[in-house]
Structure formats: C-alpha cells, structure tokens
Design a protein around this motif. Structure first.
Motif, PDB file in Angstrom:
ATOM      1  N   VAL A  30       0.848  -1.193   0.000  1.00 24.51           N
ATOM      2  CA  VAL A  30       0.000   0.000   0.000  1.00 24.51           C
ATOM      3  C   VAL A  30       0.880   1.238   0.000  1.00 24.51           C
ATOM      4  CG1 VAL A  30      -1.864  -1.154   1.266  1.00 24.51           C
ATOM      5  CG2 VAL A  30      -0.161   0.177   2.526  1.00 24.51           C
ATOM      6  N   ILE A  31       0.320   2.333  -0.499  1.00 20.57           N
ATOM      7  CA  ILE A  31       0.912   3.658  -0.309  1.00 20.57           C
ATOM      8  C   ILE A  31      -0.095   4.492   0.458  1.00 20.57           C
ATOM      9  CG2 ILE A  31       1.374   5.850  -1.471  1.00 20.57           C
ATOM     10  CD1 ILE A  31       3.063   4.519  -3.439  1.00 20.57           C
ATOM     11  N   SER A  32       0.379   5.088   1.556  1.00 19.35           N
ATOM     12  CA  SER A  32      -0.505   5.904   2.373  1.00 19.35           C
ATOM     13  C   SER A  32       0.288   7.011   3.040  1.00 19.35           C
ATOM     14  CB  SER A  32      -1.196   5.049   3.442  1.00 19.35           C
ATOM     15  OG  SER A  32      -0.254   4.577   4.394  1.00 19.35           O
ATOM     16  N   THR A  33      -0.432   7.945   3.635  1.00 21.15           N
ATOM     17  CA  THR A  33       0.214   9.016   4.381  1.00 21.15           C
ATOM     18  C   THR A  33      -0.576   9.316   5.639  1.00 21.15           C
ATOM     19  OG1 THR A  33       1.040  11.302   4.286  1.00 21.15           O
ATOM     20  CG2 THR A  33      -1.036  10.860   3.165  1.00 21.15           C
ATOM     21  N   ALA A  34       0.142   9.660   6.691  1.00 24.33           N
ATOM     22  CA  ALA A  34      -0.505  10.235   7.864  1.00 24.33           C
ATOM     23  C   ALA A  34      -0.880  11.679   7.537  1.00 24.33           C
ATOM     24  CB  ALA A  34       0.439  10.190   9.060  1.00 24.33           C
ATOM     25  N   ILE A  35      -1.921  12.184   8.189  1.00 24.90           N
ATOM     26  CA  ILE A  35      -2.350  13.574   7.955  1.00 24.90           C
ATOM     27  C   ILE A  35      -2.449  14.315   9.285  1.00 24.90           C
ATOM     28  CG2 ILE A  35      -3.578  12.960   5.843  1.00 24.90           C
ATOM     29  CD1 ILE A  35      -6.207  13.203   7.419  1.00 24.90           C
ATOM     30  N   SER A 147      -4.194  -4.555   7.858  1.00 26.16           N
ATOM     31  CA  SER A 147      -3.031  -4.277   8.702  1.00 26.16           C
ATOM     32  C   SER A 147      -2.333  -2.973   8.353  1.00 26.16           C
ATOM     33  CB  SER A 147      -2.023  -5.433   8.576  1.00 26.16           C
ATOM     34  OG  SER A 147      -2.619  -6.671   8.915  1.00 26.16           O
ATOM     35  N   GLN A 148      -2.869  -2.207   7.414  1.00 26.36           N
ATOM     36  CA  GLN A 148      -2.162  -0.988   7.025  1.00 26.36           C
ATOM     37  C   GLN A 148      -2.409   0.181   7.968  1.00 26.36           C
ATOM     38  OE1 GLN A 148      -3.428   1.600   3.839  1.00 26.36           O
ATOM     39  NE2 GLN A 148      -5.131   0.237   3.287  1.00 26.36           N
ATOM     40  N   ASP A 149      -3.645   0.314   8.495  1.00 23.00           N
ATOM     41  CA  ASP A 149      -3.981   1.500   9.276  1.00 23.00           C
ATOM     42  C   ASP A 149      -3.135   1.613  10.536  1.00 23.00           C
ATOM     43  OD1 ASP A 149      -5.879   1.867   7.365  1.00 23.00           O
ATOM     44  OD2 ASP A 149      -7.605   1.603   8.680  1.00 23.00           O
ATOM     45  N   GLN A 150      -2.957   0.496  11.232  1.00 20.66           N
ATOM     46  CA  GLN A 150      -2.212   0.507  12.481  1.00 20.66           C
ATOM     47  C   GLN A 150      -0.769   0.971  12.251  1.00 20.66           C
ATOM     48  OE1 GLN A 150      -3.673  -2.054  10.992  1.00 20.66           O
ATOM     49  NE2 GLN A 150      -5.145  -3.072  12.347  1.00 20.66           N
ATOM     50  N   ILE A 151      -0.192   0.525  11.134  1.00 22.51           N
ATOM     51  CA  ILE A 151       1.194   0.892  10.815  1.00 22.51           C
ATOM     52  C   ILE A 151       1.272   2.359  10.409  1.00 22.51           C
ATOM     53  CG2 ILE A 151       3.158   0.375   9.318  1.00 22.51           C
ATOM     54  CD1 ILE A 151       1.879  -2.467   8.975  1.00 22.51           C
ATOM     55  N   GLY A 157       4.210   9.677   8.446  1.00 26.60           N
ATOM     56  CA  GLY A 157       4.953   9.817   7.216  1.00 26.60           C
ATOM     57  C   GLY A 157       4.182   9.388   5.977  1.00 26.60           C
ATOM     58  N   PHE A 158       4.800   9.615   4.818  1.00 27.46           N
ATOM     59  CA  PHE A 158       4.274   9.245   3.508  1.00 27.46           C
ATOM     60  C   PHE A 158       5.058   8.016   3.069  1.00 27.46           C
ATOM     61  CE2 PHE A 158       1.912  10.925  -0.212  1.00 27.46           C
ATOM     62  CZ  PHE A 158       2.337  10.025  -1.169  1.00 27.46           C
ATOM     63  N   ASN A 159       4.428   6.843   3.138  1.00 22.38           N
ATOM     64  CA  ASN A 159       5.173   5.595   3.044  1.00 22.38           C
ATOM     65  C   ASN A 159       4.591   4.596   2.057  1.00 22.38           C
ATOM     66  OD1 ASN A 159       6.894   6.290   5.309  1.00 22.38           O
ATOM     67  ND2 ASN A 159       5.120   5.883   6.613  1.00 22.38           N
ATOM     68  N   ARG A 160       5.470   3.725   1.605  1.00 18.93           N
ATOM     69  CA  ARG A 160       5.083   2.459   0.989  1.00 18.93           C
ATOM     70  C   ARG A 160       5.235   1.390   2.077  1.00 18.93           C
ATOM     71  NH1 ARG A 160       6.606  -0.464  -4.579  1.00 18.93           N
ATOM     72  NH2 ARG A 160       6.034  -2.593  -3.975  1.00 18.93           N
ATOM     73  N   VAL A 170       7.372  -4.223   5.884  1.00 18.98           N
ATOM     74  CA  VAL A 170       8.475  -3.275   5.723  1.00 18.98           C
ATOM     75  C   VAL A 170       7.874  -1.915   5.415  1.00 18.98           C
ATOM     76  CG1 VAL A 170      10.533  -2.649   4.403  1.00 18.98           C
ATOM     77  CG2 VAL A 170      10.030  -5.075   4.871  1.00 18.98           C
ATOM     78  N   VAL A 171       8.259  -0.902   6.196  1.00 15.31           N
ATOM     79  CA  VAL A 171       7.811   0.475   5.976  1.00 15.31           C
ATOM     80  C   VAL A 171       8.944   1.249   5.329  1.00 15.31           C
ATOM     81  CG1 VAL A 171       6.942   2.585   7.045  1.00 15.31           C
ATOM     82  CG2 VAL A 171       6.320   0.357   8.003  1.00 15.31           C
ATOM     83  N   LYS A 172       8.685   1.819   4.150  1.00 18.02           N
ATOM     84  CA  LYS A 172       9.720   2.564   3.433  1.00 18.02           C
ATOM     85  C   LYS A 172       9.175   3.919   3.013  1.00 18.02           C
ATOM     86  CE  LYS A 172      10.663   1.932  -0.931  1.00 18.02           C
ATOM     87  NZ  LYS A 172      11.070   1.384  -2.234  1.00 18.02           N
ATOM     88  N   PRO A 173       9.741   5.019   3.536  1.00 17.13           N
ATOM     89  CA  PRO A 173       9.310   6.341   3.065  1.00 17.13           C
ATOM     90  C   PRO A 173       9.492   6.453   1.555  1.00 17.13           C
ATOM     91  CG  PRO A 173      10.685   6.546   5.021  1.00 17.13           C
ATOM     92  CD  PRO A 173      10.779   5.108   4.579  1.00 17.13           C
ATOM     93  N   VAL A 174       8.497   7.009   0.873  1.00 14.00           N
ATOM     94  CA  VAL A 174       8.598   7.214  -0.568  1.00 14.00           C
ATOM     95  C   VAL A 174       9.610   8.323  -0.825  1.00 14.00           C
ATOM     96  CG1 VAL A 174       7.357   7.825  -2.678  1.00 14.00           C
ATOM     97  CG2 VAL A 174       6.228   6.447  -0.908  1.00 14.00           C
TER      98      VAL A 174
END
Length: 326
Positions: A30-35, A147-151, A157-160, A170-174
């Motif tokens: 997934v690609i997501s970002t915290a706001i 399982s994406q929301d909890q992470i 951050g803005f992550n893959r 694995v969390v990787k900043p884009v």
C-alpha cells in the motif's frame, strides 16, 4: 495523567492487499500518508473514592467495575490484553468523526496502547505499537480489518508499506522531493460524505470475493509500484496520479457491492463533472470521506459542485503516534 496524539491516515493505493488472507499467499503493498488530523487519548489511574472502578469517556460515557462489562471494543480489548486490574479513567477526543475511512479506529487503538505503555513505564517502539494494535484488533477483538492502518498511524509519514507472506512488513518512506510532495498535496481535496459506516461489515463482504477477484487485487497491488515511480520521476505529469485514483476506484468497487452507494456515486460524479481528474472513497467504503485529485485551477468549481458537504483541509504529517503529556 498521560495524553497521546495519533494522526489519522489517507490511503492511496493497494487497500485490500493488507489483509492476512491475501498477503500471506500473495504478498501485499500500500501507499498511504498520515495527515495532520488527530486522535487524542488521555489515561490516568482513577482514585478509589468513586462508586465505579473505571470511567471511559468517548461519544458515550461508561462507568464500570469489571472489564467484561466494557462496551467499547477497543478499550475492552486493550485492557484485557494487558491484563489491567487497577481503576482507570480514559478520555477520547478526535478531530474527525469515527467510522469515516481515515483509520480512526486504529488511531484510537494505537493511541490507547501508547498511553497505557507510558502509564506503565514500559518502553516501546512505533513498530511494536503497530504490531500490538494489529494483534488486539484482529485477534483479541476479532475485527475484520486489514493491517495498514495501524502501521500508518503509529509510524506517520508518507510511506510504501509492503506485507510479507511470512507475516511481517516493511515500511519505506517514498523517496519523493518536498516540492513534488507539496504539488501532490495542492491537488488533493478531502470531503465528508455526511454519513459513517461499520467498516468490518463491508470488509467481510470483500473477503468472501477475494478468490474471484485475484486479477483486480494483483492490479491494485501493482499500482503501488506504479504510483511510487510516478511520484519519484518528476518529469512525469502528476495528473497521472489522479487518473490512477480513478482506476483504483473502479477496481475497489468491484470487490463488494457495499463499497459504494447511490449517494456516494452522486458525490463522485458531481466532482468529476466539475473538473476532478479522479478520486476514491477512503477506507472500506459505504460512507465516510472521499478524496479527489483536482488541479488547483479547477478546485473552485469542484467546491461549488460539492457545496453543502464538509471539506476538511489537511496536510501530510511526518510524525506518528506520540506522547504529548506524561
């Protein structure tokens, strides 16, 4: 007293592939970002001078003596999982409504765990917070959630986020420049549909269809890599991101009849007719918030078309869950 501040999140691509039923066989991304909209949780040991041992204040107020009598599923799940015995007072305040597709339930679970660990003097990491929240939601409470929301809300951050068949992630900043990221931010509008929904009911209907929607889910997972490459390559037109959101929306609707409604389709069609390039419902679907990709010059027309619906200005947020008092 301990107070935690945990961001909500916006998920762009790959939702659905973060369910164990899928990624344990196929992997997931997934690609997501915290706001910068937040869930606040305060906890304190409750003095023993009151008629009830525990008090919990959220959209309701609960005074109980036994953990088994707690109505709020996350509070009950976390305290039972921690085997908590002392009197406790918990207050929750959120910047945005619950059950709206922005990871609010997971933000609460992560924020509560973070606060409880601080109250207990127990050291933890953001990754461990996410892992514990996943366990509480999926195994203790038994919610049908990914399982994406909890992470996303724990780490910020803005992550893959890549989910591994063996169960880890694995969390990787884009690796996108601040200028490109701001350009993306300037093209996004967030609107509340006016109604909430119970995500687990919709997600359960999707899981039933996973085996027959393998091609769609594979494409949704591939779009994570496509979107990451688009963002990193600044020679490419950012409007492709909006077109990809449109494509992702069509795939998402195919997973369950509960994803959209006539009212949601009407909102979406109004935005497209006014100049939005693409968009999607956030979270499970069925209600909550909608995200639109709109060129800045077309945003006044889209705002006019969606007059009467609440727009929520937001920025990408780098920090995850943190203790702000305690």
């Amino acid at each position: 007293m301990v107070i935690t501040k945990t961001p909500y999140r916006v998920s762009f691509f790959g939702g659905g592939t973060d369910f164990p039923l899928w990624f344990r066989e196929n992997g997931g991304s997934v690609i997501s970002t915290a706001i910068n909209q937040f869930c606040y949780v305060s906890v304190r040991r409750k003095p023993p001078f009151f008629p009830h041992k525990h008090r919990f204040v959220y959209s309701e107020m609960e005074d109980v003596n036994e953990l088994k009598d707690i109505k709020h599923p996350a509070i009950k799940g976390v305290l039972q999982w921690l085997q908590w015995e002392e009197g406790l007072e918990i207050h929750h305040d959120g910047d945005l409504p619950a059950r709206s597709g922005l990871g609010s339930s997971s933000a609460f679970t992560v924020g509560l765990l973070n606060a409880m660990y601080q109250l207990m003097g127990r050291a933890t990491t953001l990754q461990q917070l996410a892992k514990d929240a996943i366990q509480v939601e999926q195994e203790v409470i038994g919610e049908v959630v990914g399982s994406q929301d909890q992470i996303a809300v724990a780490c910020g951050g803005f992550n893959r986020i890549d989910f591994l068949p063996e169960g880890g992630w694995v969390v990787k900043p884009v690796s996108v420049s601040s200028t490109r990221l701001q350009q993306l931010q300037d093209h996004l509008l967030l609107y509340f549909t006016g109604f909430s929904r119970f995500a687990s009911q919709i997600e359960a209907s999707k899981l039933v269809n996973f085996s027959s929607r393998k091609q769609e889910l594979q494409r949704m997972m591939q779009m994570v890599t496509d979107a990451e490459r688009l963002l990193i390559d600044e020679s490419r037109d950012l409007h492709e991101f909006g077109s990809m959101l449109q494509e992702a929306w069509e795939y998402k609707k195919s997973l369950s009849t509960g994803v959209t409604t006539t009212a949601i389709d009407d909102i979406y069609n109004r935005a497209i007719a006014a100049g939005s390039i693409g968009g999607k419902i956030l979270g499970a679907g069925g209600g909550g918030f909608m995200l639109f990709f709109v060129s800045p010059e077309n945003q006044p027309a889209v705002r006019k078309a969606l007059n009467g619906f609440i727009e929520v200005p937001f920025q990408f947020e780098q920090e995850g869950s943190r203790v702000v008092l305690g």
